[in-house]
Design a protein around this motif. Structure first.
Motif, PDB file in Angstrom:
ATOM      1  N   TRP A  83      41.947  33.961  30.269  1.00 14.57           N
ATOM      2  CA  TRP A  83      41.640  33.106  31.427  1.00 14.57           C
ATOM      3  C   TRP A  83      42.943  32.539  31.987  1.00 14.57           C
ATOM      4  O   TRP A  83      43.755  31.968  31.267  1.00 14.57           O
ATOM      5  CB  TRP A  83      40.698  31.968  31.015  1.00 14.57           C
ATOM      6  N   LYS A  84      43.111  32.712  33.307  1.00 13.71           N
ATOM      7  CA  LYS A  84      44.337  32.314  33.972  1.00 13.71           C
ATOM      8  C   LYS A  84      44.013  31.546  35.249  1.00 13.71           C
ATOM      9  O   LYS A  84      42.883  31.553  35.738  1.00 13.71           O
ATOM     10  CB  LYS A  84      45.192  33.552  34.285  1.00 13.71           C
ATOM     11  N   TYR A  85      45.021  30.918  35.764  1.00 11.42           N
ATOM     12  CA  TYR A  85      44.855  30.049  36.943  1.00 11.42           C
ATOM     13  C   TYR A  85      45.234  30.787  38.210  1.00 11.42           C
ATOM     14  O   TYR A  85      46.219  31.523  38.251  1.00 11.42           O
ATOM     15  CB  TYR A  85      45.720  28.799  36.781  1.00 11.42           C
ATOM     16  N   VAL A  86      44.455  30.560  39.282  1.00 10.27           N
ATOM     17  CA  VAL A  86      44.750  31.094  40.602  1.00 10.27           C
ATOM     18  C   VAL A  86      44.695  29.944  41.596  1.00 10.27           C
ATOM     19  O   VAL A  86      43.777  29.121  41.538  1.00 10.27           O
ATOM     20  CB  VAL A  86      43.741  32.211  40.989  1.00 10.27           C
ATOM     21  N   PRO A  87      45.640  29.818  42.500  1.00 10.85           N
ATOM     22  CA  PRO A  87      45.589  28.743  43.502  1.00 10.85           C
ATOM     23  C   PRO A  87      44.370  28.873  44.395  1.00 10.85           C
ATOM     24  O   PRO A  87      43.837  29.969  44.608  1.00 10.85           O
ATOM     25  CB  PRO A  87      46.889  28.922  44.286  1.00 10.85           C
ATOM     26  N   THR A  88      43.924  27.754  44.906  1.00 10.23           N
ATOM     27  CA  THR A  88      42.720  27.750  45.747  1.00 10.23           C
ATOM     28  C   THR A  88      42.916  28.594  47.004  1.00 10.23           C
ATOM     29  O   THR A  88      41.976  29.255  47.466  1.00 10.23           O
ATOM     30  CB  THR A  88      42.365  26.299  46.128  1.00 10.23           C
ATOM     31  N   THR A  89      44.127  28.619  47.559  1.00 10.07           N
ATOM     32  CA  THR A  89      44.379  29.386  48.787  1.00 10.07           C
ATOM     33  C   THR A  89      44.266  30.884  48.563  1.00 10.07           C
ATOM     34  O   THR A  89      43.989  31.636  49.510  1.00 10.07           O
ATOM     35  CB  THR A  89      45.773  29.053  49.325  1.00 10.07           C
ATOM     36  N   ASP A  90      44.486  31.361  47.327  1.00  9.81           N
ATOM     37  CA  ASP A  90      44.419  32.793  47.032  1.00  9.81           C
ATOM     38  C   ASP A  90      43.091  33.199  46.405  1.00  9.81           C
ATOM     39  O   ASP A  90      42.910  34.372  46.060  1.00  9.81           O
ATOM     40  CB  ASP A  90      45.555  33.185  46.079  1.00  9.81           C
ATOM     41  N   ASN A  91      42.158  32.282  46.223  1.00 16.24           N
ATOM     42  CA  ASN A  91      40.904  32.590  45.540  1.00 16.24           C
ATOM     43  C   ASN A  91      39.846  33.012  46.550  1.00 16.24           C
ATOM     44  O   ASN A  91      39.342  32.191  47.321  1.00 16.24           O
ATOM     45  CB  ASN A  91      40.429  31.357  44.766  1.00 16.24           C
ATOM     46  N   PRO A  92      39.460  34.284  46.599  1.00 14.11           N
ATOM     47  CA  PRO A  92      38.455  34.727  47.578  1.00 14.11           C
ATOM     48  C   PRO A  92      37.050  34.232  47.251  1.00 14.11           C
ATOM     49  O   PRO A  92      36.161  34.274  48.103  1.00 14.11           O
ATOM     50  CB  PRO A  92      38.534  36.259  47.500  1.00 14.11           C
ATOM     51  N   ALA A  93      36.824  33.732  46.050  1.00 16.07           N
ATOM     52  CA  ALA A  93      35.479  33.246  45.693  1.00 16.07           C
ATOM     53  C   ALA A  93      35.091  32.013  46.492  1.00 16.07           C
ATOM     54  O   ALA A  93      33.908  31.720  46.652  1.00 16.07           O
ATOM     55  CB  ALA A  93      35.420  32.940  44.191  1.00 16.07           C
ATOM     56  N   ASP A  94      36.088  31.282  47.032  1.00 19.95           N
ATOM     57  CA  ASP A  94      35.771  30.098  47.827  1.00 19.95           C
ATOM     58  C   ASP A  94      35.100  30.455  49.140  1.00 19.95           C
ATOM     59  O   ASP A  94      34.429  29.622  49.748  1.00 19.95           O
ATOM     60  CB  ASP A  94      37.041  29.295  48.113  1.00 19.95           C
ATOM     61  N   SER A 108      40.298  37.624  56.241  1.00 22.71           N
ATOM     62  CA  SER A 108      40.483  37.036  54.910  1.00 22.71           C
ATOM     63  C   SER A 108      40.724  38.117  53.874  1.00 22.71           C
ATOM     64  O   SER A 108      40.710  39.316  54.178  1.00 22.71           O
ATOM     65  CB  SER A 108      39.254  36.211  54.538  1.00 22.71           C
ATOM     66  N   ASN A 109      40.904  37.664  52.622  1.00 21.36           N
ATOM     67  CA  ASN A 109      41.112  38.594  51.510  1.00 21.36           C
ATOM     68  C   ASN A 109      39.816  38.854  50.748  1.00 21.36           C
ATOM     69  O   ASN A 109      39.842  39.172  49.567  1.00 21.36           O
ATOM     70  CB  ASN A 109      42.173  38.046  50.561  1.00 21.36           C
ATOM     71  N   TRP A 110      38.684  38.686  51.444  1.00 14.24           N
ATOM     72  CA  TRP A 110      37.394  38.890  50.790  1.00 14.24           C
ATOM     73  C   TRP A 110      37.203  40.331  50.366  1.00 14.24           C
ATOM     74  O   TRP A 110      36.662  40.612  49.297  1.00 14.24           O
ATOM     75  CB  TRP A 110      36.268  38.454  51.745  1.00 14.24           C
ATOM     76  N   LEU A 111      37.664  41.277  51.204  1.00  9.13           N
ATOM     77  CA  LEU A 111      37.480  42.693  50.897  1.00  9.13           C
ATOM     78  C   LEU A 111      38.647  43.276  50.091  1.00  9.13           C
ATOM     79  O   LEU A 111      38.465  44.230  49.344  1.00  9.13           O
ATOM     80  CB  LEU A 111      37.315  43.488  52.202  1.00  9.13           C
TER      81      LEU A 111
END
Length: 476
Positions: A83-94, A108-111
């Motif tokens: 388990w690692k950390y990803v910044p909110t700006t790079d997280n497509p799950a948001d 966006s980076n959704w795809l």
């Protein structure tokens, strides 16, 4: 593959919702392993919540049930190092939770996913991120610290004072050499030894207890006084051979012992009811007994009901016949309490000058018993039993069909019989002694013998003498 859930209606903290998303991610990885055959490949998980990473990597603090269960499910599927950390700006799950338009989705980076997945270094560095769970986190159970204080004893006898029996002390010490251990007087362990052997011989006397103690190699300094004190305080010995405790009677009140005119101090109570017949109506009548506390004389009046007015009328009759009453003892019947209040209110209106103040000080005073304490009125309660006994004998001779006049007559005759009783029976069978004193001797200065009523019968509430019966046409 993507999966999202709506937040539940039950309030859940934001870290709890983030942890729920991490749990779904772990379950999705298990599905992918099964369906696509990725069992031998390494997996990596990313989350933008530092608190969730702290929960997963936590090994020290105790978490609440909701968080602990989900961390356990995550660890069953993966390891904390995955388990690692990803910044909110790079997280497509948001994007799934915030909502995007069609143009925003295309930009966006959704795809495509986050950019770092296409780089040589596949994951941001998480070594410098603080994953410590805050102490005030609501999902962390509070830490309870138990402080154990060891008691220090300066001597063996002080250590023995902590035990309540000999067997417990032996178990704690493990070995006690029974070869004349000399025990001091007044020591707690000496008392335990004496109590132990006193129980073994069946709670016998002092001599047998001392002998049993010495037979087992103990020598207690002042053993006789130690055993005597033990037996005196032994509950079992008190049950087996203790003296019977008798009831101690309290001192009589002053109005029972000081000389005073009859009915100056008296006690009263009501009894009944008695059923009478007036024409075709059946009514209830009650008896009111006044007992003189000094002479033990009784006075009986008839009450039409249990109201305050009826009681005051009966009290006025007593005062008119027997004289002033300074003090009345009674229970807290509503008619008695009401009469006391009414008399005080009326007398307070006369509280004007010194003469009225003097009259008020000499007025009748009510002393009420404690509620539900009928034993406090034993002086007059016992006389009620005597009244019933005498009245039963009179009613057998004259019939039980009563009206108010007949009931009053019978109660007065009962009063005369009771007042003729002797006040003492010490010299009752001695012919050389004078006749014993009775209440009638004090009230009427006459003999206590009650003359029988004139010949005749009470028929339907009317008295018929023998002369009238003899002259009637039916008798001829």
């Amino acid at each position: 593959m993507a999966k999202a859930r709506v937040a539940p209606f039950k309030p859940v903290t934001i870290p709890g919702l983030e942890l729920q998303a991490a749990t779904i991610s772990a379950k999705v990885s298990r599905v992918l392993e099964t369906e696509m055959g990725y069992k031998d490949m390494s997996h990596h998980f990313w989350t933008d919540s530092k608190v969730v990473l702290g929960y997963i990597k936590n090994d020290m603090k105790r978490l609440k049930m909701f968080v602990a269960n989900r961390v356990q499910r995550i660890r069953e599927v993966s390891q904390p190092a995955q388990w690692k950390y990803v910044p909110t700006t790079d997280n497509p799950a948001d994007h799934a939770t915030r909502g995007l338009t069609a143009d925003e989705i295309a930009k966006s980076n959704w795809l495509t996913g986050p950019k770092f997945l296409w780089e040589t270094e596949a994951s941001p560095q998480t070594a410098d991120i603080d994953l410590e769970i805050p102490a005030d986190d609501v999902e962390v159970k509070p830490t309870v610290v138990h402080i154990v204080q060891r008691m220090k004893f300066t001597s063996f006898t002080e250590r023995m004072s902590r035990f309540s029996s000999y067997l417990k002390a032996v178990t704690a010490v493990a070995v006690i050499v029974e070869c004349s251990i000399l025990l001091p007087k007044g020591n707690h362990f000496s008392t335990l030894v004496a109590s132990h052997y006193h129980d073994r011989i069946g709670h016998q006397g002092r001599g047998m207890t001392i002998n049993e103690i010495r037979n087992h190699g103990y020598w207690i300094v002042g053993c006789r006084s130690t055993v005597s004190s033990l037996i005196q305080n032994c509950v079992t010995c008190k049950k087996l051979r203790g003296r019977r405790v008798s009831q101690k009677m309290a001192n009589l009140p002053e109005d029972r012992t000081e000389p005073s005119p009859p009915f100056t101090h008296c006690g009263l109570d009501c009894f009944g009811p008695f059923m009478i017949k007036e024409g075709r109506k059946e009514l209830k009548r009650y008896g009111l007994i006044f007992t003189c506390l000094a002479s033990r004389a009784v006075h009986i009046e008839v009450l039409d009901d249990m109201s305050t007015d009826s009681f005051i009328n009966a009290l006025r009759c007593l005062i008119a016949i027997r004289g002033n009453v300074l003090m009345i003892r009674c229970d807290q019947g509503t008619n008695f309490v009401g009469a006391s209040h009414e008399m005080k209110e009326n007398l307070n209106k006369l509280y004007i000058d010194s003469i009225a103040r003097k009259l008020l000080s000499q007025n009748c005073e009510f002393l009420f018993n404690t509620p539900s304490s009928s034993h406090m009125g034993g002086v007059w309660e016992r006389q009620i039993r005597t009244i019933r006994s005498v009245l039963d004998g009179i009613l057998i001779q004259n019939g039980t069909q009563l009206n108010t006049s007949a009931l009053r007559t019978f109660l007065y005759e009962t009063m005369a019989i009771i007042n003729s009783r002797p006040l003492t029976v010490d010299d009752l069978e001695d012919s050389n002694e004078p006749l014993p004193l009775s209440p009638n001797n004090i009230l009427t200065m006459k003999s206590g013998i009650v003359t029988p009523p004139p010949p005749g019968d009470f028929v339907e509430g009317r008295y018929i003498c023998e002369k009238e019966v003899a002259q009637s046409p039916i008798s001829g």
